[in-house]
Design a protein around this motif. Sequence first.
Motif, short mmCIF file in Angstrom:
data_model
loop_
_atom_site.label_atom_id
_atom_site.label_comp_id
_atom_site.label_asym_id
_atom_site.label_seq_id
_atom_site.Cartn_x
_atom_site.Cartn_y
_atom_site.Cartn_z
N ALA A 70 0.83 -1.21 0.00
CA ALA A 70 0.00 0.00 0.00
C ALA A 70 0.86 1.26 0.00
N LEU A 71 1.88 1.28 0.85
CA LEU A 71 2.75 2.45 0.92
C LEU A 71 3.59 2.61 -0.35
N ASP A 72 4.01 1.49 -0.93
CA ASP A 72 4.77 1.55 -2.19
C ASP A 72 3.96 2.25 -3.27
N ALA A 73 2.65 1.95 -3.32
CA ALA A 73 1.79 2.57 -4.34
C ALA A 73 1.73 4.08 -4.15
N LEU A 74 1.65 4.53 -2.90
CA LEU A 74 1.59 5.97 -2.63
C LEU A 74 2.92 6.66 -2.88
N VAL A 75 4.02 5.93 -2.66
CA VAL A 75 5.34 6.47 -3.00
C VAL A 75 5.46 6.61 -4.51
N ALA A 76 4.99 5.59 -5.25
CA ALA A 76 5.06 5.64 -6.71
C ALA A 76 4.22 6.79 -7.27
N GLU A 77 3.11 7.09 -6.62
CA GLU A 77 2.27 8.21 -7.04
C GLU A 77 2.90 9.56 -6.75
N GLY A 78 3.89 9.57 -5.85
CA GLY A 78 4.50 10.84 -5.46
C GLY A 78 3.84 11.49 -4.27
N LEU A 79 2.87 10.79 -3.63
CA LEU A 79 2.21 11.35 -2.45
C LEU A 79 3.09 11.24 -1.21
N LEU A 80 3.84 10.13 -1.12
CA LEU A 80 4.73 9.90 0.01
C LEU A 80 6.16 9.75 -0.48
N GLU A 81 7.12 9.95 0.43
CA GLU A 81 8.52 9.65 0.15
C GLU A 81 9.13 8.96 1.36
N ARG A 82 10.05 8.04 1.09
CA ARG A 82 10.74 7.33 2.16
C ARG A 82 12.10 7.98 2.39
N VAL A 83 12.43 8.16 3.67
CA VAL A 83 13.74 8.67 4.05
C VAL A 83 14.45 7.55 4.79
N PRO A 84 15.48 6.95 4.21
CA PRO A 84 16.15 5.81 4.84
C PRO A 84 16.55 6.10 6.29
N GLY A 85 16.19 5.17 7.16
CA GLY A 85 16.55 5.29 8.56
C GLY A 85 15.67 6.21 9.36
N ARG A 86 14.70 6.87 8.72
CA ARG A 86 13.86 7.83 9.44
C ARG A 86 12.38 7.51 9.32
N GLY A 87 11.92 7.08 8.15
CA GLY A 87 10.51 6.76 8.01
C GLY A 87 9.93 7.24 6.71
N THR A 88 8.60 7.34 6.68
CA THR A 88 7.86 7.74 5.48
C THR A 88 7.14 9.05 5.75
N PHE A 89 7.22 9.98 4.80
CA PHE A 89 6.70 11.32 5.00
C PHE A 89 5.90 11.77 3.78
N VAL A 90 5.08 12.80 3.98
CA VAL A 90 4.37 13.42 2.87
C VAL A 90 5.40 14.06 1.95
N ALA A 91 5.32 13.74 0.67
CA ALA A 91 6.32 14.22 -0.30
C ALA A 91 5.98 15.62 -0.78
N PRO A 92 6.98 16.39 -1.16
CA PRO A 92 6.70 17.69 -1.80
C PRO A 92 6.05 17.46 -3.16
N PRO A 93 5.29 18.42 -3.64
CA PRO A 93 4.61 18.24 -4.93
C PRO A 93 5.62 18.02 -6.06
N ARG A 94 5.24 17.14 -6.98
CA ARG A 94 6.08 16.93 -8.15
C ARG A 94 5.94 18.10 -9.12
N ARG A 95 6.94 18.27 -9.95
CA ARG A 95 6.81 19.25 -11.01
C ARG A 95 5.66 18.85 -11.92
N THR A 96 5.03 19.86 -12.52
CA THR A 96 3.91 19.60 -13.42
C THR A 96 4.41 18.92 -14.69
N ALA A 97 3.80 17.81 -15.01
CA ALA A 97 4.17 17.07 -16.22
C ALA A 97 3.28 17.51 -17.38
N THR A 98 3.66 17.12 -18.58
CA THR A 98 2.81 17.35 -19.73
C THR A 98 1.46 16.70 -19.48
N PRO A 99 0.35 17.40 -19.64
CA PRO A 99 -0.95 16.80 -19.34
C PRO A 99 -1.27 15.64 -20.27
#
Length: 255
Positions: A70-99
Amino acid sequence: MPNGVRGLLVLPTLTHVENVLTPGGRALKHEAVREYVRDLVAGRHPGAPAPSERELVSRFGVARMTVRQALDALVAEGLLERVPGRGTFVAPPRRTATPVLSFREEMTARGMVPESQTLALRLEQAGAGVARALSISEGDAVVHWRRLRHADGAAMSVEDVYLNEVLLPGFLQGPVPSSLYDELAGRGLRPTWVEDAIGAGLASDDEARLLGLPVGTAVLRKQRRGLWQEKVIEVSRSVCRADRYMVRVNLGGSD
């Protein structure tokens, strides 16, 4: 990356998790966990902590592998990011891609009038390549829609799109849709992410005839794999006139 833990999340009750259902009415565990975490972190600022795997395992009573999926899917979406040794956090917004645009939307955005001519629309058995791209089994039923695409009255491309028939019940029973992406949007399945691969080739006899080109003329070949969330919705192959079709993408520098 976050510079520190900026507050703890209070885990709410799980009653809404029961609403994450399969078509048969049964909740998939990893999807339930995924949507629970998505709701939990919605609106939180980048760097806010997500619940730990241990917390989610305890709360849902599921295997750690289920939580990780479940968490892997949210990381792949860019909603979450993993920080090794610290945990999982809300990720900063991704740059806008071509629609993600359909052919009709793309041509309209360029100030051109799009048209489509259906050459074939039928149910077929998926070959090895289409099955692999759609993440289904070889021989499964797929909808094959072949169209000649025009802009301002001139032939632009020949497109073969393949759709998983299981996801589109009744697709072949009604009138031919005027727009594939509008039809998918009406079913809640419009692709939110696509993978395009573009290369050069030479027009075959049939392609040259349809596009109004001499046989052997250089053309662009585009392959698209369209996804809604993690589901592969469409696979298409297009042959485009290289003298009329231009590909535009947005790129950014690395951090």
